[in-house]
Design a protein around this motif. Structure first.
Motif, PDB file in Angstrom:
ATOM      1  N   PHE A 270       0.661  -1.354  -0.065  1.00  0.00           N
ATOM      2  CA  PHE A 270      -0.109  -0.057   0.032  1.00  0.00           C
ATOM      3  C   PHE A 270       0.988   1.134  -0.089  1.00  0.00           C
ATOM      4  O   PHE A 270       0.411   2.145  -0.634  1.00  0.00           O
ATOM      5  CB  PHE A 270      -0.919   0.023   1.085  1.00  0.00           C
ATOM      6  CG  PHE A 270      -1.908   1.139   1.299  1.00  0.00           C
ATOM      7  CD1 PHE A 270      -3.240   1.065   0.534  1.00  0.00           C
ATOM      8  CD2 PHE A 270      -1.940   2.225   1.905  1.00  0.00           C
ATOM      9  CE1 PHE A 270      -4.174   2.174   0.189  1.00  0.00           C
ATOM     10  CE2 PHE A 270      -2.794   3.396   1.859  1.00  0.00           C
ATOM     11  CZ  PHE A 270      -3.786   3.337   0.836  1.00  0.00           C
ATOM     12  N   ALA A 271       1.962   1.201   0.865  1.00  0.00           N
ATOM     13  CA  ALA A 271       2.828   2.466   0.805  1.00  0.00           C
ATOM     14  C   ALA A 271       3.611   2.400  -0.638  1.00  0.00           C
ATOM     15  O   ALA A 271       3.897   3.546  -1.159  1.00  0.00           O
ATOM     16  CB  ALA A 271       3.943   2.205   1.525  1.00  0.00           C
ATOM     17  N   ALA A 272       3.673   1.442  -1.349  1.00  0.00           N
ATOM     18  CA  ALA A 272       4.380   1.591  -2.570  1.00  0.00           C
ATOM     19  C   ALA A 272       3.464   2.191  -3.729  1.00  0.00           C
ATOM     20  O   ALA A 272       3.779   2.827  -4.439  1.00  0.00           O
ATOM     21  CB  ALA A 272       4.687   0.275  -3.176  1.00  0.00           C
ATOM     22  N   ALA A 273       2.009   1.803  -3.422  1.00  0.00           N
ATOM     23  CA  ALA A 273       1.007   2.431  -4.404  1.00  0.00           C
ATOM     24  C   ALA A 273       0.994   3.899  -4.213  1.00  0.00           C
ATOM     25  O   ALA A 273       0.857   4.673  -5.112  1.00  0.00           O
ATOM     26  CB  ALA A 273      -0.324   1.927  -4.036  1.00  0.00           C
ATOM     27  N   ALA A 274       1.070   4.179  -2.683  1.00  0.00           N
ATOM     28  CA  ALA A 274       1.302   5.669  -2.627  1.00  0.00           C
ATOM     29  C   ALA A 274       2.249   6.557  -3.015  1.00  0.00           C
ATOM     30  O   ALA A 274       2.331   7.574  -3.675  1.00  0.00           O
ATOM     31  CB  ALA A 274       1.201   5.929  -0.985  1.00  0.00           C
ATOM     32  N   ALA A 321      10.414   1.787   2.809  1.00  0.00           N
ATOM     33  CA  ALA A 321      11.240   1.426   1.449  1.00  0.00           C
ATOM     34  C   ALA A 321      10.104   1.333   0.447  1.00  0.00           C
ATOM     35  O   ALA A 321      10.259   1.535  -0.774  1.00  0.00           O
ATOM     36  CB  ALA A 321      11.743   0.093   1.650  1.00  0.00           C
ATOM     37  N   GLY A 322       8.868   0.828   0.788  1.00  0.00           N
ATOM     38  CA  GLY A 322       7.918   0.526  -0.504  1.00  0.00           C
ATOM     39  C   GLY A 322       7.430   1.950  -0.978  1.00  0.00           C
ATOM     40  O   GLY A 322       7.508   2.159  -2.154  1.00  0.00           O
ATOM     41  N   SER A 326       8.938   2.727  -4.959  1.00  0.00           N
ATOM     42  CA  SER A 326       7.913   2.777  -6.032  1.00  0.00           C
ATOM     43  C   SER A 326       7.635   3.788  -6.637  1.00  0.00           C
ATOM     44  O   SER A 326       7.135   3.913  -7.852  1.00  0.00           O
ATOM     45  CB  SER A 326       6.644   2.091  -5.199  1.00  0.00           C
ATOM     46  OG  SER A 326       6.851   0.663  -5.099  1.00  0.00           O
ATOM     47  N   SER A 327       8.238   5.072  -6.277  1.00  0.00           N
ATOM     48  CA  SER A 327       7.850   6.238  -7.005  1.00  0.00           C
ATOM     49  C   SER A 327       8.666   6.172  -8.290  1.00  0.00           C
ATOM     50  O   SER A 327       8.503   7.198  -9.227  1.00  0.00           O
ATOM     51  CB  SER A 327       8.182   7.380  -6.129  1.00  0.00           C
ATOM     52  OG  SER A 327       9.556   7.372  -5.738  1.00  0.00           O
ATOM     53  N   ALA A 328       9.591   5.296  -8.637  1.00  0.00           N
ATOM     54  CA  ALA A 328      10.732   5.513  -9.630  1.00  0.00           C
ATOM     55  C   ALA A 328       9.925   4.869 -10.825  1.00  0.00           C
ATOM     56  O   ALA A 328      10.479   5.482 -12.072  1.00  0.00           O
ATOM     57  CB  ALA A 328      11.803   4.718  -9.269  1.00  0.00           C
TER      58      ALA A 328
END
Length: 401
Positions: A270-274, A321-322, A326-328
């Protein structure tokens, strides 16, 4: 590559209804895909699978998508086919039904290959639609498209805890309804895409200005693409170590239940999605290269500390970390599209294919290493992958730098 006569040109204004539509389908598609990794704890117990076999399941789906996506994208650059969009979800539907009823390891492999074919069709063509609908906000458009997929992937652990633990493998059959919804939405998107093909195209000068933001030599372009490939490698092998094995790390190392381990994994996803959502708009404002460097290299402090943290801090660090990492990816795709204007489908297919292929290959290799050593060793080994993000400083400056 020259633009063909029937190929659509980007619009001048951002078409948000289309972007939200493909983001929703991305959510549905990646939710269905995440059922595979969500089932790992269930399948490992019910079919007595080894970590290597779990890695092979992930590899079979991902390598299928990896090999086919550049082919689909390259073909679409020459002869776009709007109605291939709903057709791709049909393959995913077939894979979902097969996975729900698969009685053994071999049948599971066949089911996930069908799902890989569906993804191979979906990702490059939908990424092309995001490019066409972006207007002047390409980073934002790719982020909207990709955040749907990341949210869908984040639902996998929740499905394990809520659905698959009580219902088992056959619970996957409920996601056939998600596939049917995806087919309907993609049919709507394909109609818009077809209209875009029929619309008058801008002049060649306006088109070139809209597509090209960097003037580089062939050597600079090739070097930049190779650097982007290394960055995708570092991101997706690390992501694979978390999505495939972090649950087992928590179960083995801290004695948590399967349900609770999946909730911790959900926090990461979920943090990666954000992070995906924020990355694109920030890159539009501050520059692609700056955000790529910050996203991948900036993950290293969290990933390196993670294997030495207690349960509480492990959850905090993996979520951080996520978010950062994942913003990249959306930025990498847009940066590569601007390096190679006129090859949107090929670039999208290549980088989505790399993401799938490296993630799948990483699962297999890490599974072998885990069988030979331990899950804790995997966490320590992969913790240093984000340090490869330092390579981003060698990328050519984009116009926002």
């Amino acid at each position: 590559m020259a633009r063909t006569a029937n190929q659509a040109a980007p619009v001048s204004k951002t078409v948000f209804p289309i972007l939200f539509a493909i983001s929703i389908v991305h959510l549905l598609n990646d939710t269905m895909q995440s059922t595979v990794s969500a089932l790992f704890p269930i399948l490992k117990e019910s079919l007595s699978l080894s970590y290597s076999q779990i890695g092979w399941i992930a590899f079979a789906m991902n390598i299928t998508a990896s090999v086919l996506q550049p082919i689909v994208g390259s073909y679409a650059d020459i002869r776009p086919r709007p109605y291939i969009l709903p057709a791709g979800v049909v393959f995913t539907l077939a894979g979902i039904v097969s996975l729900a009823m698969a009685p053994n390891f071999t049948t599971i492999l066949l089911a996930v290959i069908l799902m890989g074919i569906g993804s191979a069709i979906f990702h490059p063509e939908s990424s092309r639609v995001a490019y066409l609908a972006a207007g002047g906000k390409r980073g934002l458009a790719q982020s909207i498209f990709q955040v749907g997929g990341n949210i869908g992937s984040s639902l996998g652990p929740i499905m394990t805890a809520v659905l698959f633990v009580p219902l088992g493998q056959f619970g996957v059959i409920w996601f056939a309804f998600a596939a049917l919804a995806g087919i309907a939405i993609q049919y709507y998107v394909a109609g818009w895409y077809k209209q875009m093909q029929a619309a008058p195209r801008p002049s060649s000068k306006r088109r070139a200005a809209g597509e090209r933001s960097m003037e580089l030599s062939r050597f600079q372009v090739v070097s930049a693409v190779l650097i982007l490939v290394f960055l995708v490698f570092s991101k997706y092998v690390y992501m694979s170590s978390i999505t495939s094995f972090f649950s087992f790390y928590l179960i083995d190392g801290f004695g948590v239940t399967v349900e609770h381990a999946q909730l911790f994994l959900f926090a990461f996803l979920f943090a990666a999605a954000a992070g995906t959502f924020f990355g694109g708009p920030l890159a539009d404002r501050y520059g692609r290269r700056n955000m790529i460097w910050l996203s991948i290299f900036g993950t290293a402090p969290f990933s390196i500390l993670l294997p030495y943290a207690d349960l509480f801090w492990a959850c905090i660090l993996v979520a951080c970390a996520g978010f950062v990492l994942s913003s990249a990816f959306s930025i990498i795709v847009v940066y590569a599209q601007e390096l190679l204007p006129g090859n949107v489908g090929l670039v999208s297919g290549l980088f989505f294919g790399l993401a799938f292929g490296l993630g799948g290959l990483g699962s297999v290799v890490l599974g072998w290493i885990a069988d030979a050593t331990s899950i804790a060793y995997i966490m320590k080994l992969c913790a240093y992958l984000p340090l490869l993000g330092v390579l981003a400083v060698f990328l050519p400056k984009d116009r926002k730098d």
